[in-house]
Scaffold this motif. Structure first.
Motif, PDB file in Angstrom:
ATOM      1  N   ILE A   5      49.494  12.588 -22.704  1.00 41.16           N
ATOM      2  CA  ILE A   5      48.304  12.958 -21.923  1.00 41.16           C
ATOM      3  C   ILE A   5      47.751  11.719 -21.229  1.00 41.16           C
ATOM      4  CG2 ILE A   5      45.946  13.859 -22.035  1.00 41.16           C
ATOM      5  CD1 ILE A   5      46.803  15.499 -24.461  1.00 41.16           C
ATOM      6  N   TRP A   6      47.436  11.871 -19.953  1.00 40.53           N
ATOM      7  CA  TRP A   6      46.897  10.776 -19.165  1.00 40.53           C
ATOM      8  C   TRP A   6      45.508  11.158 -18.642  1.00 40.53           C
ATOM      9  CZ3 TRP A   6      49.903   6.352 -17.221  1.00 40.53           C
ATOM     10  CH2 TRP A   6      51.153   6.252 -17.830  1.00 40.53           C
ATOM     11  N   LYS A   7      44.706  10.150 -18.429  1.00 36.16           N
ATOM     12  CA  LYS A   7      43.340  10.378 -17.953  1.00 36.16           C
ATOM     13  C   LYS A   7      42.935   9.234 -17.038  1.00 36.16           C
ATOM     14  CE  LYS A   7      38.611  10.488 -19.843  1.00 36.16           C
ATOM     15  NZ  LYS A   7      37.815  10.428 -21.105  1.00 36.16           N
ATOM     16  N   LYS A   8      42.144   9.571 -16.012  1.00 37.48           N
ATOM     17  CA  LYS A   8      41.706   8.530 -15.088  1.00 37.48           C
ATOM     18  C   LYS A   8      40.455   7.820 -15.618  1.00 37.48           C
ATOM     19  CE  LYS A   8      43.612  10.093 -10.683  1.00 37.48           C
ATOM     20  NZ  LYS A   8      43.308  10.399  -9.260  1.00 37.48           N
ATOM     21  N   PHE A   9      40.485   6.486 -15.472  1.00 35.47           N
ATOM     22  CA  PHE A   9      39.356   5.660 -15.880  1.00 35.47           C
ATOM     23  C   PHE A   9      38.935   4.773 -14.712  1.00 35.47           C
ATOM     24  CE2 PHE A   9      41.567   6.664 -19.771  1.00 35.47           C
ATOM     25  CZ  PHE A   9      40.567   6.819 -20.726  1.00 35.47           C
ATOM     26  N   LYS A 134      39.555   4.532  -9.706  1.00 29.59           N
ATOM     27  CA  LYS A 134      39.931   5.273 -10.905  1.00 29.59           C
ATOM     28  C   LYS A 134      41.448   5.427 -10.935  1.00 29.59           C
ATOM     29  CE  LYS A 134      35.714   7.970 -11.672  1.00 29.59           C
ATOM     30  NZ  LYS A 134      35.158   9.329 -11.854  1.00 29.59           N
ATOM     31  N   PRO A 136      45.004   6.365 -13.601  1.00 33.13           N
ATOM     32  CA  PRO A 136      45.377   7.065 -14.841  1.00 33.13           C
ATOM     33  C   PRO A 136      45.985   6.132 -15.898  1.00 33.13           C
ATOM     34  CG  PRO A 136      47.028   7.429 -13.140  1.00 33.13           C
ATOM     35  CD  PRO A 136      45.924   6.639 -12.494  1.00 33.13           C
ATOM     36  N   VAL A 139      46.236   8.287 -22.967  1.00 28.32           N
ATOM     37  CA  VAL A 139      45.090   8.330 -23.884  1.00 28.32           C
ATOM     38  C   VAL A 139      45.510   8.804 -25.277  1.00 28.32           C
ATOM     39  CG1 VAL A 139      43.393   8.685 -22.064  1.00 28.32           C
ATOM     40  CG2 VAL A 139      44.481  10.682 -23.126  1.00 28.32           C
ATOM     41  N   GLY A 143      40.663  10.485 -26.560  1.00 30.63           N
ATOM     42  CA  GLY A 143      40.451  10.373 -25.126  1.00 30.63           C
ATOM     43  C   GLY A 143      40.247   8.952 -24.647  1.00 30.63           C
ATOM     44  N   LYS A 144      40.570   7.979 -25.505  1.00 29.00           N
ATOM     45  CA  LYS A 144      40.473   6.570 -25.149  1.00 29.00           C
ATOM     46  C   LYS A 144      41.842   6.053 -24.688  1.00 29.00           C
ATOM     47  CE  LYS A 144      36.184   6.208 -26.667  1.00 29.00           C
ATOM     48  NZ  LYS A 144      35.035   5.921 -25.767  1.00 29.00           N
TER      49      LYS A 144
END
Length: 335
Positions: A5-9, A134, A136, A139, A143-144
């Motif tokens: 799972i990837w998330k934008k920061f 932002k 990706p 995580v 979610g970190k």
């Protein structure tokens, strides 16, 4: 990575951005072997453009290690594990989780995510232009950013890479230069100096023979040529080159058969081998600050250049000690 799972920061929420205090090249003297890394906008050699004597650096120019460095125009990113000094228009990215395993992963994300942003000369990649972007990242279950995953991924890749030999020499066992007496010698009194010869690029064809030009990189080799009956006879082997033009004063040892251009001079001596040759290059480069593009190190100036060398009991250059000293250094056993 597809099952992760990837998330934008937002970059500035996860990393600290720093504008490094520049130490300009005209104000320092670098060498190719020892000291504090001098990190510039070069795209090669992990961004390192030589090393500086630690005793000559003011503390205000020292930057902490564990940083990702990048230059405004080139935008090329490298991980700096130890303290370093930065050149002009250099910036850094810090996070306590950056290591030699996680940094390559982060650099890949940043490089890919910023590659089409239009950064170039006149519109450099500076912190203010990227820190609010932002991008990706993988995580964890909270979610970190998953730093452990990144480290493990790079570690798995490195396990499949060929192993490089590791030196068995230790710095604590190296010989001391201060144990010897030193004397100034005029270059032409101890070695033979020869002029290079111009060989225009339009007349050259690609091959495998090293062409030594005026460069501070790649051991002075600027091209590889194919020899034929029209090639000027200006080849040598087991010699030391000295740049007279361009990167004036840079010196390298060449154990291989090479062509020496008109931008360099080369030194021959029966005392030269890879160890004494490397020692001599440093002795010559310690004097390169005397010269510049407008004051070139031509044949006569090189012949009359005075360099400091250790001496034997007869007050002659102690070539035997020079060889033993280089042999005693870390990594010399890998030469």
């Amino acid at each position: 990575m597809t099952d992760k799972i990837w998330k934008k920061f937002k970059l500035c929420d996860e990393f600290s951005f720093v504008n490094f205090k520049p130490l300009h090249a005209v104000n320092i003297q670098t060498n190719e072997v020892f000291g504090i890394p001098y990190v510039t906008r070069t795209k090669i050699n992990n961004g390192i453009d030589g090393y500086i004597n630690p005793e000559s650096i003011e503390k205000k120019y020292l930057n902490p290690g564990k940083a990702i460095s990048f230059g405004a125009e080139t935008g090329k990113m490298f991980y700096q594990p130890v303290k370093f000094v930065a050149g002009n228009k250099m910036y850094g990215i810090y996070n306590d989780n950056l290591t030699e395993l996680t940094a390559p992963f982060v650099i890949a994300i940043l490089t890919n995510g910023l590659k089409d942003s239009g950064f170039e000369y006149g519109y450099g990649m500076i912190p203010e232009r990227i820190k609010h972007r932002k991008l990706p990242f993988p995580v964890d279950s909270f979610g970190k950013i998953d730093w452990k995953y990144m480290a493990q991924f790079i570690n798995n890749l490195s396990c499949n890479l060929p192993l490089f030999p590791v030196t068995k020499n230790h710095i604590k066992n190296s010989l001391e230069l201060s144990d010897r007496s030193w004397h100034l010698f005029t270059v032409c009194k101890i070695v033979d100096v020869h002029s290079g010869r111009d060989y225009p690029k339009i007349q050259r064809s690609k091959g495998v023979t090293p062409y030594v030009g005026s460069s501070s990189k790649t051991n002075g080799v600027t091209d590889n040529i194919k020899t034929n009956e029209l090639t000027p006879n200006n080849f040598a082997k087991a010699v030391v080159s000295v740049a007279r033009n361009g990167s004036v004063g840079y010196s390298f040892y060449h154990p291989y058969f090479a062509y020496f251009s008109g931008d360099v001079r080369y030194i021959e001596s029966s005392h030269l081998n890879i160890y004494t040759g490397l020692f001599l290059t440093q002795a010559i480069m310690s004097q390169k600050s005397q010269f510049a593009y407008g004051f070139k190190l031509g044949t006569e100036r090189l012949k009359n250049l005075k360099i400091s060398l250790p001496i034997d009991d007869d007050c002659n250059p102690d070539w035997n000690f020079m060889e033993k000293y280089i042999r005693s250094l870390p990594n010399s056993d890998l030469l």
